[in-house]
Design a protein around this motif. Structure first.
Motif, PDB file in Angstrom:
ATOM      1  N   HIS A  24      57.831  36.658  76.977  1.00  0.00           N
ATOM      2  CA  HIS A  24      58.672  37.645  77.401  1.00  0.00           C
ATOM      3  C   HIS A  24      58.552  38.858  76.942  1.00  0.00           C
ATOM      4  O   HIS A  24      58.986  39.864  77.660  1.00  0.00           O
ATOM      5  N   GLU A  25      57.759  39.408  75.654  1.00  0.00           N
ATOM      6  CA  GLU A  25      57.336  40.304  75.196  1.00  0.00           C
ATOM      7  C   GLU A  25      56.304  40.986  75.438  1.00  0.00           C
ATOM      8  O   GLU A  25      56.109  42.306  75.116  1.00  0.00           O
ATOM      9  N   ILE A  26      55.258  40.276  76.124  1.00  0.00           N
ATOM     10  CA  ILE A  26      54.061  40.916  76.383  1.00  0.00           C
ATOM     11  C   ILE A  26      53.854  40.856  77.888  1.00  0.00           C
ATOM     12  O   ILE A  26      54.257  39.713  78.517  1.00  0.00           O
ATOM     13  N   PRO A  27      53.139  41.999  78.453  1.00  0.00           N
ATOM     14  CA  PRO A  27      53.081  42.045  79.837  1.00  0.00           C
ATOM     15  C   PRO A  27      52.295  41.036  80.340  1.00  0.00           C
ATOM     16  O   PRO A  27      51.318  40.546  79.698  1.00  0.00           O
ATOM     17  N   SER A  28      52.678  40.374  81.479  1.00  0.00           N
ATOM     18  CA  SER A  28      52.146  39.227  82.072  1.00  0.00           C
ATOM     19  C   SER A  28      50.465  39.177  82.462  1.00  0.00           C
ATOM     20  O   SER A  28      49.902  38.346  82.427  1.00  0.00           O
ATOM     21  N   ASP A  29      49.965  40.565  82.683  1.00  0.00           N
ATOM     22  CA  ASP A  29      48.803  40.773  83.089  1.00  0.00           C
ATOM     23  C   ASP A  29      47.964  41.221  81.703  1.00  0.00           C
ATOM     24  O   ASP A  29      46.623  41.859  81.906  1.00  0.00           O
ATOM     25  N   ALA A  30      48.364  41.257  80.529  1.00  0.00           N
ATOM     26  CA  ALA A  30      47.799  41.631  79.234  1.00  0.00           C
ATOM     27  C   ALA A  30      46.629  40.955  79.060  1.00  0.00           C
ATOM     28  O   ALA A  30      46.518  39.801  79.089  1.00  0.00           O
ATOM     29  N   ARG A  31      45.624  41.606  78.479  1.00  0.00           N
ATOM     30  CA  ARG A  31      44.580  41.056  77.943  1.00  0.00           C
ATOM     31  C   ARG A  31      44.805  40.948  76.383  1.00  0.00           C
ATOM     32  O   ARG A  31      44.782  42.173  75.862  1.00  0.00           O
ATOM     33  N   ILE A  32      44.806  39.931  75.865  1.00  0.00           N
ATOM     34  CA  ILE A  32      45.696  39.782  74.536  1.00  0.00           C
ATOM     35  C   ILE A  32      44.554  39.390  73.362  1.00  0.00           C
ATOM     36  O   ILE A  32      43.743  38.584  73.804  1.00  0.00           O
ATOM     37  N   LEU A  33      44.533  40.128  72.360  1.00  0.00           N
ATOM     38  CA  LEU A  33      43.685  39.563  71.066  1.00  0.00           C
ATOM     39  C   LEU A  33      44.632  39.208  69.945  1.00  0.00           C
ATOM     40  O   LEU A  33      45.266  40.022  69.439  1.00  0.00           O
ATOM     41  N   ILE A  34      44.644  37.868  69.573  1.00  0.00           N
ATOM     42  CA  ILE A  34      45.027  37.480  68.703  1.00  0.00           C
ATOM     43  C   ILE A  34      44.323  37.824  67.292  1.00  0.00           C
ATOM     44  O   ILE A  34      43.346  37.364  67.265  1.00  0.00           O
ATOM     45  N   ILE A  35      45.045  38.384  66.329  1.00  0.00           N
ATOM     46  CA  ILE A  35      44.522  38.877  65.102  1.00  0.00           C
ATOM     47  C   ILE A  35      45.101  37.804  63.914  1.00  0.00           C
ATOM     48  O   ILE A  35      46.301  37.921  63.976  1.00  0.00           O
ATOM     49  N   TYR A  36      44.222  37.204  63.048  1.00  0.00           N
ATOM     50  CA  TYR A  36      44.830  36.548  61.910  1.00  0.00           C
ATOM     51  C   TYR A  36      43.757  36.608  60.658  1.00  0.00           C
ATOM     52  O   TYR A  36      42.901  37.048  60.808  1.00  0.00           O
ATOM     53  N   GLY A  37      44.168  35.961  59.776  1.00  0.00           N
ATOM     54  CA  GLY A  37      43.435  36.002  58.488  1.00  0.00           C
ATOM     55  C   GLY A  37      42.744  34.656  58.410  1.00  0.00           C
ATOM     56  O   GLY A  37      41.595  34.363  59.015  1.00  0.00           O
ATOM     57  N   ASP A  48      49.070  27.117  67.193  1.00  0.00           N
ATOM     58  CA  ASP A  48      49.323  26.386  68.505  1.00  0.00           C
ATOM     59  C   ASP A  48      50.516  26.876  69.215  1.00  0.00           C
ATOM     60  O   ASP A  48      50.853  26.675  70.297  1.00  0.00           O
ATOM     61  N   LEU A  49      51.509  27.152  68.256  1.00  0.00           N
ATOM     62  CA  LEU A  49      52.876  27.564  68.979  1.00  0.00           C
ATOM     63  C   LEU A  49      52.834  28.770  69.607  1.00  0.00           C
ATOM     64  O   LEU A  49      53.271  28.892  70.934  1.00  0.00           O
ATOM     65  N   ALA A  50      52.124  29.661  69.056  1.00  0.00           N
ATOM     66  CA  ALA A  50      51.627  31.049  69.832  1.00  0.00           C
ATOM     67  C   ALA A  50      50.971  30.675  71.084  1.00  0.00           C
ATOM     68  O   ALA A  50      51.166  31.583  72.283  1.00  0.00           O
ATOM     69  N   LYS A  51      49.682  30.123  71.122  1.00  0.00           N
ATOM     70  CA  LYS A  51      48.977  29.780  72.414  1.00  0.00           C
ATOM     71  C   LYS A  51      49.785  29.068  73.307  1.00  0.00           C
ATOM     72  O   LYS A  51      49.603  29.191  74.665  1.00  0.00           O
ATOM     73  N   ARG A  52      50.624  28.093  72.849  1.00  0.00           N
ATOM     74  CA  ARG A  52      51.503  27.267  73.833  1.00  0.00           C
ATOM     75  C   ARG A  52      52.464  28.387  74.401  1.00  0.00           C
ATOM     76  O   ARG A  52      52.572  28.245  75.686  1.00  0.00           O
ATOM     77  N   ALA A  53      52.842  29.254  73.834  1.00  0.00           N
ATOM     78  CA  ALA A  53      53.795  30.327  74.355  1.00  0.00           C
ATOM     79  C   ALA A  53      53.267  31.183  75.310  1.00  0.00           C
ATOM     80  O   ALA A  53      53.759  31.857  76.320  1.00  0.00           O
ATOM     81  N   LEU A  54      51.857  31.511  75.027  1.00  0.00           N
ATOM     82  CA  LEU A  54      51.072  32.335  76.174  1.00  0.00           C
ATOM     83  C   LEU A  54      50.121  31.634  76.851  1.00  0.00           C
ATOM     84  O   LEU A  54      48.969  32.005  77.430  1.00  0.00           O
ATOM     85  N   ALA A  55      50.475  30.245  77.290  1.00  0.00           N
ATOM     86  CA  ALA A  55      49.583  29.557  78.106  1.00  0.00           C
ATOM     87  C   ALA A  55      49.426  30.006  79.440  1.00  0.00           C
ATOM     88  O   ALA A  55      50.486  30.756  80.036  1.00  0.00           O
ATOM     89  N   GLY A  56      48.310  29.911  80.118  1.00  0.00           N
ATOM     90  CA  GLY A  56      47.747  30.781  81.205  1.00  0.00           C
ATOM     91  C   GLY A  56      47.477  32.177  81.132  1.00  0.00           C
ATOM     92  O   GLY A  56      47.038  32.738  82.058  1.00  0.00           O
ATOM     93  N   ARG A  57      47.693  32.690  79.916  1.00  0.00           N
ATOM     94  CA  ARG A  57      47.350  34.105  79.914  1.00  0.00           C
ATOM     95  C   ARG A  57      46.002  34.338  79.345  1.00  0.00           C
ATOM     96  O   ARG A  57      45.205  33.408  78.911  1.00  0.00           O
ATOM     97  N   ASN A  58      45.429  35.657  79.302  1.00  0.00           N
ATOM     98  CA  ASN A  58      43.988  36.003  79.148  1.00  0.00           C
ATOM     99  C   ASN A  58      44.076  36.295  77.465  1.00  0.00           C
ATOM    100  O   ASN A  58      44.579  37.458  77.130  1.00  0.00           O
ATOM    101  N   VAL A  59      43.754  35.333  76.717  1.00  0.00           N
ATOM    102  CA  VAL A  59      43.777  35.482  75.148  1.00  0.00           C
ATOM    103  C   VAL A  59      42.510  34.778  74.488  1.00  0.00           C
ATOM    104  O   VAL A  59      41.837  33.961  75.105  1.00  0.00           O
ATOM    105  N   ILE A  60      42.083  35.821  73.803  1.00  0.00           N
ATOM    106  CA  ILE A  60      41.124  35.843  72.769  1.00  0.00           C
ATOM    107  C   ILE A  60      41.585  35.893  71.261  1.00  0.00           C
ATOM    108  O   ILE A  60      42.479  36.376  71.053  1.00  0.00           O
ATOM    109  N   GLU A  61      40.476  35.397  70.334  1.00  0.00           N
ATOM    110  CA  GLU A  61      41.147  35.400  68.960  1.00  0.00           C
ATOM    111  C   GLU A  61      39.974  36.191  68.188  1.00  0.00           C
ATOM    112  O   GLU A  61      38.712  36.321  68.331  1.00  0.00           O
TER     113      GLU A  61
END
Length: 410
Positions: A24-37, A48-61
């Motif tokens: 609900h906090e990220i625009p539905s058409d966003a191209r998302i980059l997940i950044i982690y350590g 997994d919880l984050a990806k589940r919340a963003l299912a169907g979105r354009n996400v890379i890591e």
């Protein structure tokens, strides 16, 4: 109380299950980059919880952000942002990942030359950033709700003065070039996270050492804004004292009982509140211990909390006269120490602080890390290089005083 302006635009989603709300906090058409350590967020299920919340979105890591995030790694992420036309960043991790994401967000839009200038300019010149949010997994730095970041750079060619240990000679010193590490900070209101998820459950798998780091880090953040001189900011003082007292209670409990949700929740909120700008509004601030500590990290590889456990007691001891009123208040309100002999009361408060750090497994002397007195001028030389020649709440902490603090910490 000093004049101040305070605005914090970060939306906090606190508690169990809040990761599910990031969609609900990220625009539905966003191209998302997940950044982690590292891989801990994969092992503990947070990814997994984050990806589940963003299912169907354009996400890379993009993974591999180091503790004390390194410029070269971050610039690799910037290249990914540009290549993939990323429009939103999601940081999942602790302060290093979030700090790194702030730099990536700014550097990806930087048009004024070498992005390292963001650090040298202390964040001035940032006009646009890639919007971002974060999921916090390590309570410590408060980066999840502020506009600050600290970035390191390995193997950078820099010029340093040939230190002699006497400040009076620094200005006339010959310079020499060497490969060295730098650790610099920047601040800009553009790099407030848009939202921060604080779910204490994400921290349950953390090693006790990392929890200890977070407790010390948060405690010292409060001290830097509290232990200065009185300006009749009574509410801020009480806020600061309540955070320290909660860290002494729930922080220790969380360290000793890692699966206690309530104590972990209180620790997490303490770390956030310690550096979201609230307790620092309308009061003078010090930050000299942090400035010295950053150089110890850059030169010797000590963890941030390790440096603070060493430097802060030395700062208290060396600067006890100018901090006398607040040290006595700190002794009374935080440690319950009173008495007619003010010097003794202050020393007892310093001793209690040292004992607190050591109870969490931290050494409080440079000698524990094999750092010797003859190396102190080198530390002062790097402070000079970075312009840290008149720091502290009065701007009176000179290089000589920095050296005195370090000698006290031997």
């Amino acid at each position: 109380m000093l004049n101040f302006e305070y605005q914090n635009p970060t939306k906090v989603l606190f508690g169990k299950g809040q990761i599910a709300k990031i969609s609900h906090e990220i625009p539905s058409d966003a191209r998302i980059l997940i950044i982690y350590g590292g891989g801990s967020i994969i092992a503990n299920g947070t990814m997994d919880l984050a990806k589940r919340a963003l299912a169907g979105r354009n996400v890379i890591e993009f993974g591999g952000i180091e503790p004390n995030p390194d410029y070269e790694t971050l610039m690799q992420a910037v290249a990914v942002v540009k290549k993939e036309q990323i429009t939103f960043l999601l940081a999942i991790g602790g302060g290093s990942v979030i700090d790194g994401t702030k730099f990536i967000a700014a550097a990806a839009c930087w048009e004024l030359g070498d992005p390292w200038e963001i650090l040298h300019n202390k964040g001035k010149g940032i006009r646009n950033v890639i919007p971002f949010g974060c999921i916090l997994t390590l309570p410590a730095t408060g980066s999840e709700m502020n506009q600050h970041a600290v970035i390191s750079r390995k193997n950078r060619q820099i010029s340093l003065p040939s230190a002699s240990g006497s400040q009076g000679n620094y200005g006339a010193m010959a310079m020499h070039s060497q490969i060295a590490k730098e650790k610099l900070s920047f601040s800009n209101d553009q790099v407030f996270p848009q939202f921060a998820v604080l779910d204490p459950m994400t921290t349950f798998s953390l090693p006790k050492l990392q929890i200890a780091n977070g407790i010390v880090d948060a405690f010292c953040h409060v001290i830097e804004q509290y232990l200065t001189y009185p300006v009749n900011a009574n509410l801020q003082d009480r806020f600061a004292e309540s955070i320290m007292l909660t860290l002494l209670d729930d922080g220790i409990k969380s360290y000793q009982q890692p699966d206690d949700y309530d104590s972990r929740a209180n620790l997490m909120w303490c770390a956030t509140m310690a550096l979201n700008g609230l307790i620092g509004s309308g009061v003078p601030q010090d930050w000299s211990s942090h400035a010295i500590g950053h150089e110890l990290t850059a030169l010797f590889g000590l963890a941030h909390a390790e440096t603070l456990a060493i430097v802060l007691p030395g700062t208290m001891a060396v600067r006890k006269d100018e901090k006398k009123a607040k040290l006595l208040q700190y002794a009374k309100r935080v440690w319950g120490i009173q008495g007619k002999n003010e010097d003794l009361v202050i020393q007892q408060a310093i001793d209690k602080t040292i004992a607190f750090f050591e109870s969490l497994g931290f050494a409080t002397h440079l000698s524990a890390y094999n750092i010797k007195e003859e190396q102190i001028p080198d530390i002062a030389a790097t402070l000079l290089k970075h312009g840290m020649t008149g720091i502290g709440e009065h701007g009176t902490v000179t290089l000589d005083i920095c050296e005195e603090i370090l000698r006290k910490a031997l």
